[in-house]
Design a protein around this motif. Sequence first.
Motif, PDB file in Angstrom:
ATOM      1  N   GLN A  56      55.363  43.889  20.842  1.00 55.29           N
ATOM      2  CA  GLN A  56      56.180  42.639  21.054  1.00 55.29           C
ATOM      3  C   GLN A  56      56.226  41.965  22.510  1.00 55.29           C
ATOM      4  OE1 GLN A  56      60.309  42.136  19.442  1.00 55.29           O
ATOM      5  NE2 GLN A  56      60.677  40.231  20.859  1.00 55.29           N
ATOM      6  N   MET A  57      55.603  40.930  22.682  1.00 58.21           N
ATOM      7  CA  MET A  57      55.146  40.500  23.968  1.00 58.21           C
ATOM      8  C   MET A  57      56.295  40.619  25.090  1.00 58.21           C
ATOM      9  SD  MET A  57      56.005  37.619  26.452  1.00 58.21           S
ATOM     10  CE  MET A  57      56.442  36.435  25.785  1.00 58.21           C
ATOM     11  N   GLU A  58      57.720  40.437  24.705  1.00 56.92           N
ATOM     12  CA  GLU A  58      58.659  40.557  25.559  1.00 56.92           C
ATOM     13  C   GLU A  58      58.884  41.991  26.061  1.00 56.92           C
ATOM     14  OE1 GLU A  58      59.246  36.818  23.593  1.00 56.92           O
ATOM     15  OE2 GLU A  58      58.793  38.651  22.979  1.00 56.92           O
ATOM     16  N   ILE A  59      58.639  43.081  25.303  1.00 59.57           N
ATOM     17  CA  ILE A  59      58.613  44.615  26.092  1.00 59.57           C
ATOM     18  C   ILE A  59      57.404  44.739  26.607  1.00 59.57           C
ATOM     19  CG2 ILE A  59      57.840  45.390  23.813  1.00 59.57           C
ATOM     20  CD1 ILE A  59      60.110  47.676  24.635  1.00 59.57           C
ATOM     21  N   ARG A  60      56.201  44.236  26.019  1.00 60.14           N
ATOM     22  CA  ARG A  60      55.114  44.455  26.400  1.00 60.14           C
ATOM     23  C   ARG A  60      54.588  43.945  27.835  1.00 60.14           C
ATOM     24  NH1 ARG A  60      51.946  41.484  23.248  1.00 60.14           N
ATOM     25  NH2 ARG A  60      51.347  39.930  24.802  1.00 60.14           N
ATOM     26  N   VAL A  61      55.149  42.982  28.462  1.00 60.13           N
ATOM     27  CA  VAL A  61      55.146  42.609  29.768  1.00 60.13           C
ATOM     28  C   VAL A  61      55.749  43.545  30.673  1.00 60.13           C
ATOM     29  CG1 VAL A  61      54.659  39.975  29.247  1.00 60.13           C
ATOM     30  CG2 VAL A  61      56.860  40.917  29.655  1.00 60.13           C
ATOM     31  N   TYR A  62      56.817  44.089  30.175  1.00 57.86           N
ATOM     32  CA  TYR A  62      57.646  45.275  30.904  1.00 57.86           C
ATOM     33  C   TYR A  62      56.541  46.327  31.390  1.00 57.86           C
ATOM     34  CZ  TYR A  62      61.807  42.775  31.599  1.00 57.86           C
ATOM     35  OH  TYR A  62      63.071  41.968  31.645  1.00 57.86           O
ATOM     36  N   ALA A  63      56.117  46.806  30.110  1.00 58.92           N
ATOM     37  CA  ALA A  63      55.295  48.166  30.157  1.00 58.92           C
ATOM     38  C   ALA A  63      53.946  47.582  31.068  1.00 58.92           C
ATOM     39  CB  ALA A  63      55.126  48.466  28.623  1.00 58.92           C
ATOM     40  N   GLU A  64      53.440  46.658  30.716  1.00 60.94           N
ATOM     41  CA  GLU A  64      52.161  46.168  31.810  1.00 60.94           C
ATOM     42  C   GLU A  64      52.422  46.342  33.278  1.00 60.94           C
ATOM     43  OE1 GLU A  64      49.995  43.149  28.492  1.00 60.94           O
ATOM     44  OE2 GLU A  64      51.102  42.483  30.025  1.00 60.94           O
ATOM     45  N   ALA A  65      53.723  46.044  33.500  1.00 58.82           N
ATOM     46  CA  ALA A  65      54.136  46.043  34.923  1.00 58.82           C
ATOM     47  C   ALA A  65      54.388  47.365  35.504  1.00 58.82           C
ATOM     48  CB  ALA A  65      55.519  45.041  35.236  1.00 58.82           C
ATOM     49  N   ILE A  66      54.732  48.161  34.560  1.00 62.02           N
ATOM     50  CA  ILE A  66      55.064  49.619  34.877  1.00 62.02           C
ATOM     51  C   ILE A  66      53.443  50.208  34.833  1.00 62.02           C
ATOM     52  CG2 ILE A  66      56.017  51.814  34.036  1.00 62.02           C
ATOM     53  CD1 ILE A  66      58.047  50.225  32.573  1.00 62.02           C
ATOM     54  N   CYS A  67      52.514  49.939  34.014  1.00 62.69           N
ATOM     55  CA  CYS A  67      51.196  50.361  34.174  1.00 62.69           C
ATOM     56  C   CYS A  67      50.801  50.314  35.778  1.00 62.69           C
ATOM     57  CB  CYS A  67      50.321  49.630  32.933  1.00 62.69           C
ATOM     58  SG  CYS A  67      50.512  50.411  31.367  1.00 62.69           S
ATOM     59  N   LYS A  68      50.853  49.052  36.262  1.00 62.38           N
ATOM     60  CA  LYS A  68      50.370  48.850  37.329  1.00 62.38           C
ATOM     61  C   LYS A  68      50.887  49.803  38.567  1.00 62.38           C
ATOM     62  CE  LYS A  68      49.528  43.935  36.619  1.00 62.38           C
ATOM     63  NZ  LYS A  68      49.968  42.729  36.673  1.00 62.38           N
ATOM     64  N   VAL A  69      52.419  50.097  38.331  1.00 68.35           N
ATOM     65  CA  VAL A  69      52.823  50.960  39.198  1.00 68.35           C
ATOM     66  C   VAL A  69      52.377  52.356  39.297  1.00 68.35           C
ATOM     67  CG1 VAL A  69      55.122  52.075  39.787  1.00 68.35           C
ATOM     68  CG2 VAL A  69      54.956  49.402  39.429  1.00 68.35           C
ATOM     69  N   VAL A  70      52.252  52.939  37.954  1.00 67.61           N
ATOM     70  CA  VAL A  70      51.938  54.140  37.614  1.00 67.61           C
ATOM     71  C   VAL A  70      50.558  54.431  37.952  1.00 67.61           C
ATOM     72  CG1 VAL A  70      51.413  55.853  35.786  1.00 67.61           C
ATOM     73  CG2 VAL A  70      53.501  54.486  35.615  1.00 67.61           C
ATOM     74  N   ALA A  71      49.504  53.424  37.942  1.00 72.66           N
ATOM     75  CA  ALA A  71      48.193  53.397  38.331  1.00 72.66           C
ATOM     76  C   ALA A  71      47.700  53.917  39.556  1.00 72.66           C
ATOM     77  CB  ALA A  71      47.317  52.153  37.868  1.00 72.66           C
ATOM     78  N   ASP A  72      48.812  53.152  40.607  1.00 72.37           N
ATOM     79  CA  ASP A  72      49.006  53.525  42.068  1.00 72.37           C
ATOM     80  C   ASP A  72      49.782  54.840  42.302  1.00 72.37           C
ATOM     81  OD1 ASP A  72      47.812  50.998  42.395  1.00 72.37           O
ATOM     82  OD2 ASP A  72      49.429  49.951  42.819  1.00 72.37           O
ATOM     83  N   TRP A  73      50.611  55.125  41.601  1.00 76.29           N
ATOM     84  CA  TRP A  73      51.434  56.450  41.831  1.00 76.29           C
ATOM     85  C   TRP A  73      50.475  57.862  41.428  1.00 76.29           C
ATOM     86  CZ3 TRP A  73      55.171  58.373  37.669  1.00 76.29           C
ATOM     87  CH2 TRP A  73      55.673  59.764  38.076  1.00 76.29           C
ATOM     88  N   VAL A  74      49.782  57.942  40.375  1.00 73.95           N
ATOM     89  CA  VAL A  74      49.156  59.063  39.837  1.00 73.95           C
ATOM     90  C   VAL A  74      47.802  58.411  39.361  1.00 73.95           C
ATOM     91  CG1 VAL A  74      50.795  60.651  39.526  1.00 73.95           C
ATOM     92  CG2 VAL A  74      50.400  58.840  37.776  1.00 73.95           C
ATOM     93  N   PRO A  75      46.741  58.137  40.401  1.00 69.72           N
ATOM     94  CA  PRO A  75      45.687  57.272  39.830  1.00 69.72           C
ATOM     95  C   PRO A  75      44.761  58.225  38.746  1.00 69.72           C
ATOM     96  CG  PRO A  75      45.486  57.791  42.125  1.00 69.72           C
ATOM     97  CD  PRO A  75      46.780  58.037  41.666  1.00 69.72           C
ATOM     98  N   PHE A  76      44.676  59.519  39.164  1.00 67.64           N
ATOM     99  CA  PHE A  76      43.795  60.482  38.367  1.00 67.64           C
ATOM    100  C   PHE A  76      44.300  60.308  36.856  1.00 67.64           C
ATOM    101  CE2 PHE A  76      42.142  62.842  41.941  1.00 67.64           C
ATOM    102  CZ  PHE A  76      41.277  61.929  42.356  1.00 67.64           C
ATOM    103  N   ALA A  77      45.631  60.782  36.910  1.00 76.13           N
ATOM    104  CA  ALA A  77      46.571  60.760  35.584  1.00 76.13           C
ATOM    105  C   ALA A  77      46.304  59.455  34.763  1.00 76.13           C
ATOM    106  CB  ALA A  77      48.109  61.349  35.816  1.00 76.13           C
ATOM    107  N   TYR A  78      46.487  58.478  35.582  1.00 71.25           N
ATOM    108  CA  TYR A  78      46.520  56.910  34.901  1.00 71.25           C
ATOM    109  C   TYR A  78      45.225  56.802  34.285  1.00 71.25           C
ATOM    110  CZ  TYR A  78      47.461  52.377  33.211  1.00 71.25           C
ATOM    111  OH  TYR A  78      47.464  51.099  32.764  1.00 71.25           O
ATOM    112  N   GLY A  79      44.189  57.162  34.984  1.00 65.72           N
ATOM    113  CA  GLY A  79      42.783  56.688  34.616  1.00 65.72           C
ATOM    114  C   GLY A  79      42.533  57.636  33.236  1.00 65.72           C
TER     115      GLY A  79
END
Length: 302
Positions: free
Chosen positions: A229-252
Amino acid sequence: MPLTPEQAAEIDALRATPQPTLRAVAPGAEAHLYTAHPVLDHGFIRMVDYMGDDSAICQAARVSYGKGTKSVSNDEGLIRYLMRHWHSTPFEMCEIKLHVKLPVFVARQWIRHRTANVNEYSARYSILDREFYIPQPDALAAQSTTNNQGRGAVLTGREAERVLEILKSDSDRAYDHYEEMLSEDGQQGLARELARMNLPANIYTQWYWKVDLHNLFHFLRLRADAHAQMEIRVYAEAICKVVADWVPFAYGAFEDYRMGGATLSAKALDCLRRMLAGEAVTQETSGMSKGEWREFEGVIGS
């Protein structure tokens, strides 16, 4: 607005007073600490704290004393191996704590992920703010005719105006009655824990949400998916950006193997091998149901 001037000033003060530490520090996470990232019309996510980084995953996998290894490429290769072979325990050594402001109906979807620690703003003790999620016009859609959980065509014209007016007027009316029932003008009034029952599901709540990286990846795999659902997906997408910077190898590795990869059944693998050998495989000769075959075709791009 997601933050009041007072809240923004408090965050600025926290960011202006860094503390020395001996623990592992992830520069990408430090850049996000305390910063509120707006989501929807009044919501946000912000990282409050974290533990561990990419090297902590490798350290746990090897049960070593220091950081992962002297070779960054070895650390990345190990993390990809762990992700590829579903070795989840090392990822559990990293944790993140988020402050999230979100509509109640989104929170009720979110709380289905029962592998986190949650503390929510209590309407038994405090009075909720007059803040409601009102969708943008392009998010107003009819019920899907093929999916009971999905949306169909976007509403337009007078129909979109009619629905938006109902949402806004009902939200305001419910909050007006909420304030009247609390009766802070000298009357006895209704208890806050009872008055809240009249509030709609689009009112905003807040919570602290702490989760380890393995279970966070499971949450993101489901909620950052295009079918969520879009309304929860936009929160998940915002978290993805944070996690990608926090643990770049793991997120990749997560993005490659979980978000961008696919799991095939034994029957699907057999069909793929037969196709590669030159056989013309159909749904009738595949041994799969129509639903399975349709999903298989989607994976292989047929």
